[in-house]
Scaffold this motif. Structure first.
Motif, PDB file in Angstrom:
ATOM      1  N   ARG A  86       0.818  -1.216   0.000  1.00  0.00           N
ATOM      2  CA  ARG A  86       0.000   0.000   0.000  1.00  0.00           C
ATOM      3  C   ARG A  86       0.848   1.261   0.000  1.00  0.00           C
ATOM      4  NH1 ARG A  86      -3.497  -2.516   4.480  1.00  0.00           N
ATOM      5  NH2 ARG A  86      -5.038  -3.719   3.317  1.00  0.00           N
ATOM      6  N   ALA A  87       2.065   1.161   0.535  1.00  0.00           N
ATOM      7  CA  ALA A  87       2.948   2.322   0.530  1.00  0.00           C
ATOM      8  C   ALA A  87       3.311   2.739  -0.888  1.00  0.00           C
ATOM      9  CB  ALA A  87       4.214   2.023   1.331  1.00  0.00           C
ATOM     10  N   ASN A  88       3.206   1.813  -1.834  1.00  0.00           N
ATOM     11  CA  ASN A  88       3.482   2.131  -3.234  1.00  0.00           C
ATOM     12  C   ASN A  88       2.278   2.745  -3.932  1.00  0.00           C
ATOM     13  OD1 ASN A  88       6.226   1.230  -3.535  1.00  0.00           O
ATOM     14  ND2 ASN A  88       5.459  -0.852  -3.263  1.00  0.00           N
ATOM     15  N   ILE A  89       1.168   2.892  -3.188  1.00  0.00           N
ATOM     16  CA  ILE A  89      -0.063   3.463  -3.742  1.00  0.00           C
ATOM     17  C   ILE A  89      -0.478   4.607  -2.828  1.00  0.00           C
ATOM     18  CG2 ILE A  89      -2.401   2.957  -4.570  1.00  0.00           C
ATOM     19  CD1 ILE A  89      -1.591  -0.078  -4.336  1.00  0.00           C
ATOM     20  N   THR A 100       6.336  12.050   8.848  1.00  0.00           N
ATOM     21  CA  THR A 100       7.450  11.134   9.118  1.00  0.00           C
ATOM     22  C   THR A 100       7.002   9.795   9.704  1.00  0.00           C
ATOM     23  OG1 THR A 100       7.797  12.157  11.300  1.00  0.00           O
ATOM     24  CG2 THR A 100       9.114  13.002   9.451  1.00  0.00           C
ATOM     25  N   LEU A 101       5.804   9.753  10.286  1.00  0.00           N
ATOM     26  CA  LEU A 101       5.387   8.554  11.023  1.00  0.00           C
ATOM     27  C   LEU A 101       5.387   7.307  10.142  1.00  0.00           C
ATOM     28  CD1 LEU A 101       4.332   7.481  13.741  1.00  0.00           C
ATOM     29  CD2 LEU A 101       2.009   7.951  12.915  1.00  0.00           C
ATOM     30  N   ALA A 102       4.679   7.357   9.000  1.00  0.00           N
ATOM     31  CA  ALA A 102       4.599   6.168   8.129  1.00  0.00           C
ATOM     32  C   ALA A 102       5.954   5.828   7.530  1.00  0.00           C
ATOM     33  CB  ALA A 102       3.573   6.396   7.028  1.00  0.00           C
ATOM     34  N   GLN A 103       6.767   6.835   7.260  1.00  0.00           N
ATOM     35  CA  GLN A 103       8.101   6.555   6.723  1.00  0.00           C
ATOM     36  C   GLN A 103       8.903   5.674   7.680  1.00  0.00           C
ATOM     37  OE1 GLN A 103      10.439   9.703   4.735  1.00  0.00           O
ATOM     38  NE2 GLN A 103       8.936  11.113   5.631  1.00  0.00           N
ATOM     39  N   ARG A 104       8.811   5.986   8.967  1.00  0.00           N
ATOM     40  CA  ARG A 104       9.610   5.256   9.949  1.00  0.00           C
ATOM     41  C   ARG A 104       9.051   3.859  10.205  1.00  0.00           C
ATOM     42  NH1 ARG A 104      11.148   8.125  15.123  1.00  0.00           N
ATOM     43  NH2 ARG A 104      12.861   6.633  14.909  1.00  0.00           N
ATOM     44  N   TRP A 105       7.706   3.722  10.162  1.00  0.00           N
ATOM     45  CA  TRP A 105       7.093   2.419  10.436  1.00  0.00           C
ATOM     46  C   TRP A 105       7.105   1.510   9.214  1.00  0.00           C
ATOM     47  CZ3 TRP A 105       5.697   0.096  14.862  1.00  0.00           C
ATOM     48  CH2 TRP A 105       5.629   0.883  16.017  1.00  0.00           C
ATOM     49  N   ARG A 133      15.121   8.509  11.742  1.00  0.00           N
ATOM     50  CA  ARG A 133      14.448   9.769  12.075  1.00  0.00           C
ATOM     51  C   ARG A 133      14.959  10.900  11.181  1.00  0.00           C
ATOM     52  NH1 ARG A 133      11.760  11.226  16.665  1.00  0.00           N
ATOM     53  NH2 ARG A 133      12.532   9.341  17.708  1.00  0.00           N
ATOM     54  N   GLN A 134      16.279  10.963  10.966  1.00  0.00           N
ATOM     55  CA  GLN A 134      16.858  12.034  10.170  1.00  0.00           C
ATOM     56  C   GLN A 134      16.455  11.921   8.698  1.00  0.00           C
ATOM     57  OE1 GLN A 134      18.277  14.700  11.136  1.00  0.00           O
ATOM     58  NE2 GLN A 134      18.855  15.511   9.117  1.00  0.00           N
ATOM     59  N   GLU A 135      16.500  10.700   8.149  1.00  0.00           N
ATOM     60  CA  GLU A 135      16.125  10.519   6.747  1.00  0.00           C
ATOM     61  C   GLU A 135      14.650  10.846   6.533  1.00  0.00           C
ATOM     62  OE1 GLU A 135      16.205   7.125   3.194  1.00  0.00           O
ATOM     63  OE2 GLU A 135      16.562   6.539   5.292  1.00  0.00           O
ATOM     64  N   ALA A 136      13.811  10.400   7.466  1.00  0.00           N
ATOM     65  CA  ALA A 136      12.378  10.682   7.349  1.00  0.00           C
ATOM     66  C   ALA A 136      12.127  12.181   7.431  1.00  0.00           C
ATOM     67  CB  ALA A 136      11.611   9.948   8.443  1.00  0.00           C
ATOM     68  N   ARG A 137      12.839  12.867   8.304  1.00  0.00           N
ATOM     69  CA  ARG A 137      12.664  14.319   8.448  1.00  0.00           C
ATOM     70  C   ARG A 137      13.076  15.042   7.163  1.00  0.00           C
ATOM     71  NH1 ARG A 137      15.303  18.981  10.079  1.00  0.00           N
ATOM     72  NH2 ARG A 137      14.044  20.352  11.416  1.00  0.00           N
ATOM     73  N   LEU A 171       3.289  11.368  -0.622  1.00  0.00           N
ATOM     74  CA  LEU A 171       4.479  11.399  -1.468  1.00  0.00           C
ATOM     75  C   LEU A 171       5.731  10.968  -0.720  1.00  0.00           C
ATOM     76  CD1 LEU A 171       3.867  14.752  -3.371  1.00  0.00           C
ATOM     77  CD2 LEU A 171       3.760  12.456  -4.345  1.00  0.00           C
ATOM     78  N   CYS A 172       5.757  11.167   0.586  1.00  0.00           N
ATOM     79  CA  CYS A 172       6.933  10.811   1.376  1.00  0.00           C
ATOM     80  C   CYS A 172       7.277   9.325   1.297  1.00  0.00           C
ATOM     81  CB  CYS A 172       6.721  11.205   2.842  1.00  0.00           C
ATOM     82  SG  CYS A 172       6.941  12.967   3.171  1.00  0.00           S
ATOM     83  N   LEU A 173       6.300   8.504   0.977  1.00  0.00           N
ATOM     84  CA  LEU A 173       6.542   7.065   0.866  1.00  0.00           C
ATOM     85  C   LEU A 173       6.993   6.672  -0.528  1.00  0.00           C
ATOM     86  CD1 LEU A 173       3.561   5.695   2.984  1.00  0.00           C
ATOM     87  CD2 LEU A 173       5.941   5.982   3.666  1.00  0.00           C
TER      88      LEU A 173
END
Length: 250
Positions: A86-89, A109-114, A120-124, A161-163
């Protein structure tokens, strides 16, 4: 997880999709193909099955028969690695669905990390880049209640878009907004289209469809009645159902 599609394969393929709620048939033998980088607008009257189609494509709804494939992976709620698929959609809903107790940056950032397991830095860094893309980097520390509806929807777009999705699905992304806020969200969607994002947009914004879509698909009664380039759809459509619909939205 499946393999990447070739340049000859569609990014999204819906084949023979059918679904019912109890005795009500909501999708009936739906076929839709979306190439990589293609922008498809799905329109039609309320209750025609548009949102259900989007939810089936995103893996949020089950279906009775048929197949949905995104980037070479068969999609369904029962699939393995469902969250990663689902992260690809990326999906943007009518309602913004932001976490009210989290800042804009934390929402992004939450979904990026999970899901993506980013630091944390890359997600930010990723979040700030996409917030800048939707012109909201200065709101990173704000909370949803401090933003206008248009700004909240743009944050929801940035969050998706972050994903780094392969496809973006917009389900009536402007319908809950005041008229003056619609333009800013549509401008963001137009920017994504110009960047080459594969997009499926459920909308009644026919001006957007004319300007951006490679193909317009009209749904009625759970079926896709016609799918055609905008020039053909708006200029030479003889189907009375489509003519009635267009007469109400223009």
């Amino acid at each position: 997880m499946g393999t990447a599609i070739s340049s000859l394969d569609p990014m999204v393929s819906v084949a023979g999709l059918s679904k019912h709620f109890h005795a009500q048939q909501v999708l009936s033998d739906v076929h839709l193909s979306v190439a990589a980088g293609e922008r498809v607008v799905v329109c039609g009257p309320s209750g025609s099955g548009k949102s259900t189609l989007a939810r089936c494509i995103s893996g949020l709804e089950s279906y009775a028969s048929g197949t949905v494939t995104v980037n070479g992976v068969v999609v369904s709620p029962r699939m393995r690695h469902a969250d990663l698929v689902r992260a690809n959609i990326g999906m943007v809903f009518q309602q913004f669905n932001l976490f009210p107790h989290l800042s804009v940056l934390e929402n992004c950032t939450l979904a990026q990390r999970w899901v993506r397991r980013r630091s944390r830095q890359e997600a930010r860094q990723t979040a700030l880049a996409y917030l800048d893309k939707v012109r909201l980097a200065e709101k990173a520390s704000a909370y949803p209640a401090q933003l206008s509806g248009g700004q909240q929807q743009r944050v929801a777009i940035a969050r998706a878009l972050c994903l780094n999705p392969s496809v973006m699905l917009f389900d009536e992304a402007t319908s809950a907004l005041d008229p003056e806020m619609v333009k800013e969200v549509l401008e963001t969607m137009i920017l994504l289209a110009r960047d080459g994002m594969t997009m499926i947009c459920i909308t009644h914004e026919m001006g957007f469809a004319r300007a951006v879509a490679d193909k317009v698909a009209f749904m009625d009664g759970g079926r896709i009645v016609q799918a055609a380039p905008p020039g053909e759809f708006f200029g030479n459509c003889a189907d009375p159902r489509i003519q009635r619909f267009l007469s109400k939205v223009f």
